[in-house]
Structures are given as structure tokens and as C-alpha cells.
Design an enzyme around this catalytic site. Structure first.
Site, PDB file in Angstrom:
ATOM      1  N   HIS A   1      46.219  48.341   4.552  1.00  0.00           N
ATOM      2  CA  HIS A   1      47.537  49.361   4.657  1.00  0.00           C
ATOM      3  C   HIS A   1      47.289  50.883   4.265  1.00  0.00           C
ATOM      4  O   HIS A   1      47.436  51.911   5.022  1.00  0.00           O
ATOM      5  CB  HIS A   1      48.830  48.425   4.949  1.00  0.00           C
ATOM      6  CG  HIS A   1      49.937  49.341   5.923  1.00  0.00           C
ATOM      7  ND1 HIS A   1      50.304  48.946   7.087  1.00  0.00           N
ATOM      8  CD2 HIS A   1      50.488  49.988   5.398  1.00  0.00           C
ATOM      9  CE1 HIS A   1      51.661  49.792   7.086  1.00  0.00           C
ATOM     10  NE2 HIS A   1      51.875  50.369   6.458  1.00  0.00           N
ATOM     11  N   GLU A   2      47.726  50.655   3.372  1.00  0.00           N
ATOM     12  CA  GLU A   2      47.780  52.116   2.914  1.00  0.00           C
ATOM     13  C   GLU A   2      46.562  52.488   2.568  1.00  0.00           C
ATOM     14  O   GLU A   2      46.602  54.543   2.569  1.00  0.00           O
ATOM     15  CB  GLU A   2      48.613  51.344   1.263  1.00  0.00           C
ATOM     16  CG  GLU A   2      49.565  50.843   0.863  1.00  0.00           C
ATOM     17  CD  GLU A   2      50.298  52.111   1.857  1.00  0.00           C
ATOM     18  OE1 GLU A   2      50.750  53.007   2.507  1.00  0.00           O
ATOM     19  OE2 GLU A   2      51.795  50.690   2.242  1.00  0.00           O
TER      20      GLU A   2
ATOM     21  N   HIS B   1      46.323  54.256   5.852  1.00  0.00           N
ATOM     22  CA  HIS B   1      47.399  56.016   5.568  1.00  0.00           C
ATOM     23  C   HIS B   1      45.836  57.134   4.735  1.00  0.00           C
ATOM     24  O   HIS B   1      46.107  57.688   5.101  1.00  0.00           O
ATOM     25  CB  HIS B   1      48.279  55.868   4.682  1.00  0.00           C
ATOM     26  CG  HIS B   1      49.175  55.378   5.657  1.00  0.00           C
ATOM     27  ND1 HIS B   1      50.418  56.136   6.979  1.00  0.00           N
ATOM     28  CD2 HIS B   1      50.536  53.776   5.446  1.00  0.00           C
ATOM     29  CE1 HIS B   1      51.026  55.003   7.518  1.00  0.00           C
ATOM     30  NE2 HIS B   1      50.992  53.927   6.305  1.00  0.00           N
TER      31      HIS B   1
ATOM     32  N   GLU C   1      50.742  55.725  10.747  1.00  0.00           N
ATOM     33  CA  GLU C   1      51.178  54.484  10.446  1.00  0.00           C
ATOM     34  C   GLU C   1      50.245  53.904  12.217  1.00  0.00           C
ATOM     35  O   GLU C   1      49.885  52.616  11.298  1.00  0.00           O
ATOM     36  CB  GLU C   1      52.631  53.624  11.455  1.00  0.00           C
ATOM     37  CG  GLU C   1      53.330  52.587  11.227  1.00  0.00           C
ATOM     38  CD  GLU C   1      53.324  52.193   9.324  1.00  0.00           C
ATOM     39  OE1 GLU C   1      53.109  53.139   8.997  1.00  0.00           O
ATOM     40  OE2 GLU C   1      53.007  50.947   9.640  1.00  0.00           O
TER      41      GLU C   1
END
Lengths: 495, 495
Positions: free
Chosen positions: B262-263, B266, B292
Site C-alpha cells: 500500500h505505502e 504512495h 490514495e
């Protein structure tokens, strides 16, 4: 509206900027990925530029002048004097010169890392020449404003009030006395059986554990600080966030530990500064001579004593799971007080260390004066070290590339190491006279008596008095070389 | 002298301040000793205050106006528009309100850490009320200046151009469609045999190694970033210094790894922003909906696909030294696509996640409007979660204390999570249509085809166009809920 309270608010903002720069600087040397260097240089340059703008803003001189006529208590008066000193230093250097120097230093420090690893002075030379050029400009600008020579002006930035006129006669005594003393010590140690070596490897995690135990014993406050790793050990960070670093060598356990003790001495000073003045100039450490005295009073005076090794020996045996005659206190003490001329300043024993400083002092005063070019530095360094200590670096990694100070823009800093060593000896002699159970405490890992005396006489005074006053009131005498020479004779020739 | 080039220089200084704050903020959540919190709060408040002063300085409005009449290329024109937007946001909030809010946030974040651990909402309530009070003031001040409601004004700070009038109809579709969809998925999954569980413990070092391998596969540039640990995972740092964090649970290997992915999504956005504009507003990420979308397109769209688990399964088996049917790709895929209503937002599956956001959106719009008091938050939170998902937190640690956003001053941020999920679904469908070998690449751990498409359509556009334009040009349609609902039906009901 009174000027003084508004000055305190402004200087609290400056302290916050200084703290931010301290943490970013720490990060640059510990964790930062290589590709971030350019952005980090921008960040630090902008923070320094903004601090400079605030410190030299159009109304600052007026507010300082107005505050001088206001009713102030002695602490506020001392604080105002430090504010004015900061202002004078900053106002004498144009803002674009400050930012240019900050950028040049960030660039040179990054280059130094690889140039040092590859022993490639030529790669560093252009960046170093640019740093020197800007340091000379800064020294000239400050010197003109403060009525000092360029070198004294740079020195004053690290050690307020310190001058070549003070240093030169003290260093002359060391130049005269130390060669004979080092030879006598070497002769005596040659007649003794050699101390038994400690065979590695020593796992990094175990070394780190011992380091943390020693920091705890010395009184380091871990709620307001950290221990980490960097190529060149230092004490940095911010108020209430004092971060020391070390580097681990799996073949040499004493190296990292003595480094930790050294930086812990710096950290105790930072953590012991007067809380009531924590955001103000009067609450900062007084200068680098006193700062270095605090690292050396822990590392050299306290922790290379026979008493301290009686505490350290069982700690090392238990933590490393070792035993045998080489791990006895007496052998460790002899290992820790071995004197031998060597190439690396940070590895030098306390008797030969001043020679490394005399060399760098000679070289940097010559470079600032324009009498020595960067291109000629490696030759002058190697020749000078041979003359002072009888050893010659086989390459520049072990020679003039070993220290970060010059690429790091810290010109005028080196002499404070040896001034600090002299101060440490003078303070420790006074502490032993004033605190009867000091050495007995060290033999049990109890730094409380020593720390208590240092807190009172040095740490808690911050910058509320001048360095000379602090030393004289703590020891009953002005700073000189005698206590240091007495200490060397007592430890190495008379024990 | 032209105004535009001088504006670029000023905004480069602001970017450096922003980067400094980013690193200090990262440090606060990863390494900082507790006792440093007060000093760190001062540092961040002063940096934000200075940035605010620069952005709202007396001549800024004039320079922006002057630059509008100068000859600019389209990129410069877009950059100028972003400068003006930043200025409008900042100029509408008084400097002392900015500093007060920064200090209140630093304090509340520290309190939140212990209050959350102890499930003690009462301890956080006063600090949270102060943060809310200041957020309402900020929303009112910005709203008055921008012609927006206070909540829209806060939202615009995270997602330029986003409005409640856009969100409400989209969220209404989700409110109507999701309960039935979640029930249908649950019914279908209940009819299948349960996936086999993965039995721990999974050593942290092995988990970290897998995380680094996945980041490498995804294209994370480690020369310009790091992976570390924090209580609440995030992507922070600075330009060319993108630092993501995760937290490790020795009993659950998928949790940290999906967090890392997820990160990493980003981070790929941050590392792929247009290099030519790296210090300028036009070079920044466009807003939190797109941000996001980039984390979720990696974590949810790409890395919970059946194809990706064919790559992940052998990597996990080899790294953890495990084997057996539970480590086969199909079982891992079924574990990774399990749908079940739960208490914790960050642990929620993609089908129930929007309910957590609908709840927080309802609550924070009510609190900003003054219709819900901080004291009533725990009850409203628990009641709302029960109504939306049929589960009730047994305590506040698992309820309204689980997220850092409200004590952290990020009001108006929550809806962008679900807007991002919708955008991710819409973008991924477009990418699959445009890049034939995309899914085949993922099955071999090759993110190149997906990353290349995202670099071109999203990352490299920075803030050179509006969010709506970027999404429409990438997908051929405005942002809506349909692609997300189609994705859920395809993955969970039709596969």
C-alpha cells in the site's frame, strides 16, 4: 512594550530552527539515502538562511540596544550579551554567503564520503577549495566586524573569547614538552611485557549492549536521546533530543566503547544545561573547549583510570561471554593506556593526540591565511605528521582525508580538542580534590559523584558566564598546560 | 524584473521547508525519544509559521498578480495557478492560528499514543477538542475567503477541487449498493470451504526481507527512500527522500506485507513526480484522491489479483521456509480476498472498507458543523459502526481511538480513501484495456507494464492538470462509483 521579552521569543524561534537543523544534520549522517543529498542540502541551507535573516533583521540591532537600557536580572543580562554576540557574528556575514557556504559544505561532505573510501584526494579537492574559499570570505567578513584576524573570527564562532594569542603560548609548551614525554613513556612501556590482545570477533549487538549499559551508568537520559551508528562518531540532535553515534569494529571492542564514552561526555553536558534557559542563548553549551573537556573528562580522565577498568572488566566478560587473563582489569587498563604514535587522530592515545592537533592547527591557520593551497595539503599533511610523530601516511585516506571537519566547514574547530584535553585534566584534578569518593565511585560504575560535580560547576552554568570564568571558578586557576602534563606524568611515568 | 522567476525561487524555498518538516514528522513517528516531543512540536510549529509568513508576505499577492500578465508557457501557467491556490489557502488563515494548530496537533498526537494503548478516550478528549476547535476556526476562515463551507474548505486543502456536492451522490450509491453486495459476497464465501490459515510465528527480519523484495519488484528506488517501522504506517519524508513505514505482527505475515505494498503505491507516485518541477507546486502530487488511488491500485487492484498471488506464493515459501497446501497461490488468494465486517479500518477488506469511511465522513462533517461534540464521539462512533456493518467496538481502542487522523489535525481527509478506491478501480480497468501484458507481468512480479502506464498517465503529470482532467484523460470518464462496483462483482461474485 519592552524589547527584552520580545527578544526571548525571537531567540526561542531561532533555537527551534537550530534544533530542526540538528536533527536533519544527524539524519544526513545516519539514515539518509544517498539520492536525498541535494534536497537535504537545500533544506539545511534554507533553514540557516532563515535563521540568518531573523538574526540580522532590520529591527534586531535596535531591539538589542533598547533591551540594554531595560531592568534585567543577571541571568537576563548574560542572555542579552549572548544574543548580541550571535547577532554580531551573523550580521557581519551576508545572507547569500551563509547559504552558499551551507550548500558547499553539504556537497563537500557527500564527496568526502566516497573520496575518503577511495583515498582519492583529487576528487575532493575542488569541493574542498570551494569550502575554503567561502570560509576565508566568512573569516574576513567577521574579522572586519569584530576587530579580529580571520582565523580568530572563525575560532570565536566555536569558542567565544578564544584567540590565537591564548593558544600559541600554550601550544608552544606542548610542542616543547610532549616529544620528550612521549619518548619516555614509550621507553617505559617497551620495558614492560606487552599487554595481552583481545581476540575478536565481537558481535555488533553485544558491543551495542555494552555501550548502552555504559551510557546508563554514566547517567545518559534515554528519554531525551538516542545511540545510533555513523561513519564518523558525533554528538548531535537538539535540546531534549541528544543523539550520539558510534561505529562498530567487530575486531576491536574497545574502539566503539571508548567512542561511546566520549560522546556520552558531550551528551551529559547537553542534557545538563540549565532547564530554565533551554530555548535561550544563555542556556546553550559555552563553547567547544568546554564541550570537548566534558567528553574527555569521561573518556580519558575517568574511563581510562585503573579504577574504572575494575568496573568495566566484569561487564565485558559477562556481556561477551569471555574469560582469561586478557580480560582482567589490569590488562584492560594497560591496553587502554598504551601510547604509540599513529596515523589516525580519533584512534590516538591522549599523549600523542595533541601532535595531531598541532599539525591541523598549523595547516588550517596557513590555509585561512592563504599561505597553503588545497592542492598542497596532502604533501604538507604527510610531511608535518612525520615531523611531529615520526609516522607517514601511506595514502590520503589515512592522511588528510581522515577527518570530516575541513569539508564540513569546521575551520577553527581543531584546536579546541586539545584545549579541551587540557581543561579536562585541570577539571578532573579539581574534582578529585573536591569530591572524596569520586574514584571509589568509578570503580563501581557509579558516575554520580563526578557527574554531580560537573553538573554544578560546568553543565548548569550554560552560557551564563564566560569560559575563562567557569574554568577559573571550578579549578582555582586559568586554563594552562600544567595539569595535563602532570596528569600524563602521573598516569604513564609515576604509577 | 519579472515576477514569475522570483516566485519560482520563493516556492523552491517553501519546498525545502516542507521537506524539512516532512523528515522531522517522519522522525517523530519512528525514532524520536518521548522527552523530545515538546521541542519537536516547537520546531514543526516554527517551520510551519515561517512557511506561512513567506507564503502570505506583503508582496506575495502583488507578485502573483504581476506574474499573471507575463508570458508563460503552459507548465509555468499551471505552476502559477498552484502558487496562487497555496497563497489563497494560507492567506486566509492568520499565522498565530497556524502555529497554535501545529502545537495542538503535536500535543494531541503524543497523547493519542498512550490514550489509544490504554483505551482511554477521556485522556485524549481535551486535546482532541482543542484540535477540533482550531480546525473549525481554520475551516471558517478558509471557507470565508474561498467561498466554501468550512468542511469543503478543509477538504480542498487535501484534495483541490473536491466538494461535498461531488462526494455525497457518489457516497449515496455506495450506501445503497454495498450492503447487498457485501451480503452476497459473504453468502458465497460461506458456501465455499474456508481458506487454510497461515500459522505463525513469522520472524520480523524475514517479513522485512519480503517487504524489501516486494518494494524492489514494484520499482521503489532505494537510493531515494527507506522502509522503517511506526505504530501507524504512512508514506512521508521529502522529495528524493520518500520514507514509508509499516508495523510487523509475528502472527500475521500478510498484514505487514500488504501494508508495505500500500505505502509503496504512495511512494511510486512520489518518486515518479515530474523531475523538472521537483521544487515547484506544479511538481507535487495532485491531491489525496489520486494519492490514495496509487496506493490502492498497487495493494488492492494489482496485489490481490489471482495473478499476483502466483508470484507471491513461492516468494513467501522460500523466504519463510514454509510449504504445504496453505502456501499455494490459490489459498493465499482466497485469504487475501476474504470479506468480513470488522472493527478496524486499516484491516478492512476492500468491500467493507467504504463503510468505515462513510461513518467517519458523517462524524467529521457533523463535528466540523458543530452538530456533534467530542464527548459524544465514542457513542456516535460505536452506534454508527453497528448500523453500517453490524459490529460494535468493545472499547475505544478498537473504536474511535484507532486512527491518528483526528488528533493529527487531518479533518476532511477521510473521504479521499474511498474516492481513491473508486479511482483505483477506474484506473486499473483502463490500464488493463490499454496494456495487454499487464496481468501477465504481475504473475511474474513484473510491475513494469503497470508502473509505466501510471508514470505516464498519473505520476509524471504532478499538479500540471486538475484531478478531474487527469482521471478523465486516463480513463475516458469522470470519477464515479461504477468501476469500483463492477470490480467487486467481478472479483467476488463472478470469478
Amino acid at each position: 512594550m519592552r524589547a527584552y521579552p520580545s527578544l526571548e521569543r525571537t531567540f526561542a524561534r531561532l533555537a527551534a530552527l537550530e534544533g530542526a537543523s540538528g536533527i536533519l544534520g544527524w539524519d544526513s549522517q545516519t539514515l539518509m539515502p544517498d539520492g536525498a543529498a541535494e534536497g537535504r542540502a537545500d533544506q539545511l541551507a534554507v533553514l540557516r538562511g532563515l535563521a540568518h535573516e531573523i538574526l540580522t533583521g532590520p529591527e534586531m540591532a535596535d531591539r538589542l540596544a533598547a533591551a540594554r537600557d531595560e531592568a534585567l536580572d543577571p541571568g537576563q543580562r548574560a542572555n542579552l550579551a549572548e544574543m548580541a554576540r550571535s547577532h554580531r557574528h551573523a550580521a557581519s556575514v551576508p545572507g547569500d554567503l551563509v547559504e552558499a557556504s551551507s550548500r558547499a559544505v553539504s556537497k563537500a561532505e557527500m564527496t568526502w564520503r566516497t573520496a575518503r573510501a577511495d583515498s582519492d584526494f583529487a576528487r575532493l579537492a575542488p569541493d574542498l577549495a570551494e569550502v575554503l574559499r567561502l570560509q576565508r570570505e566568512i573569516g574576513q567578513a567577521k574579522g572586519a566586524a569584530l576587530g579580529l584576524s580571520p582565523y580568530d573570527a572563525l575560532l570565536d564562532g566555536y569558542d567565544p573569547g578564544m584567540r590565537r594569542a591564548v593558544i600559541d603560548p600554550i601550544f608552544a609548551v606542548l610542542r616543547a614538552e610532549l616529544p620528550g614525554l612521549v619518548a619516555a613513556i614509550a621507553e617505559r612501556q617497551a620495558q614492560e611485557p606487552a599487554p595481552l590482545p583481545l581476540a575478536g570477533p565481537f558481535p555488533v549487538e553485544a558491543q551495542r549492549g555494552i555501550g548502552l549499559a555504559l551510557m546508563t551508568a554514566a547517567g545518559f537520559d534515554f528519554t531525551r536521546g538516542r545511540l545510533d551508528v555513523s561513519l564518523h562518531p558525533f554528538c548531535g540532535g537538539a535540546t531534549d533530543d541528544v543523539r550520539i553515534t558510534t561505529r562498530y569494529d567487530e575486531s576491536d571492542v574497545m574502539r566503539a566503547l571508548m567512542g561511546v564514552l566520549h560522546e556520552t561526555g558531550h551528551a551529559l553536558y547537553e542534557q545538563g544545561r540549565p532547564a530554565a534557559w533551554r530555548t535561550q542563548p544563555a542556556g546553550q553549551a559555552r563553547g567547544m573547549t568546554l564541550h570537548e573537556s566534558q567528553s574527555l573528562i569521561v573518556e580519558m580522565q575517568a574511563c581510562r583510570s585503573a579504577e574504572f577498568f575494575r568496573y568495566l572488566a566484569p561487564l565485558l566478560r559477562d556481556s561477551l561471554g569471555r574469560s582469561g587473563p586478557e580480560w582482567e582489569a589490569e590488562n584492560l587498563h594497560r591496553l587502554g593506556t598504551r601510547v604509540a604514535p599513529g596515523l589516525i587522530r580519533v584512534d590516538a592515545d591522549e599523549a600523542t593526540y595533541p601532535a595531531h592537533i598541532l599539525l591541523r592547527y598549523d595547516l588550517e591557520t596557513a590555509m585561512i591565511a592563504g599561505d597553503l593551497a588545497v592542492a598542497d595539503l596532502p604533501g604538507a599533511f604527510n610531511e608535518g605528521l612525520h615531523k611531529l610523530l615520526g609516522v607517514t601516511p601511506p595514502n590520503d585516506r589515512l592522511g588528510c582525508l581522515q577527518d570530516i571537519h575541513w569539508p564540513g566547514g569546521a575551520w577553527g574547530y581543531f584546536p579546541t580538542y586539545t584545549l579541551g584535553a587540557l581543561t579536562a585534566a585541570q577539571l578532573f584534578a579539581a574534582a578529585r580534590g573536591a569530591v572524596p569518593d569520586l574514584m571509589a565511585g568509578l570503580a563501581q560504575g557509579d558516575f554520580g559523584p563526578l557527574r554531580g560535580w560537573l553538573r554544578r560547576t560546568i553543565h548548569a552554568r550554560g552560557s551564563l558566564a564566560e569560559t575563562g570564568t567557569i574554568i577559573a571558578e571550578a579549578t582555582g586557576a586559568p586554563l594552562g598546560p600544567e595539569a595535563f602534563l602532570r596528569h600524563l606524568r602521573a598516569r604513564y611515568l609515576e604509577a
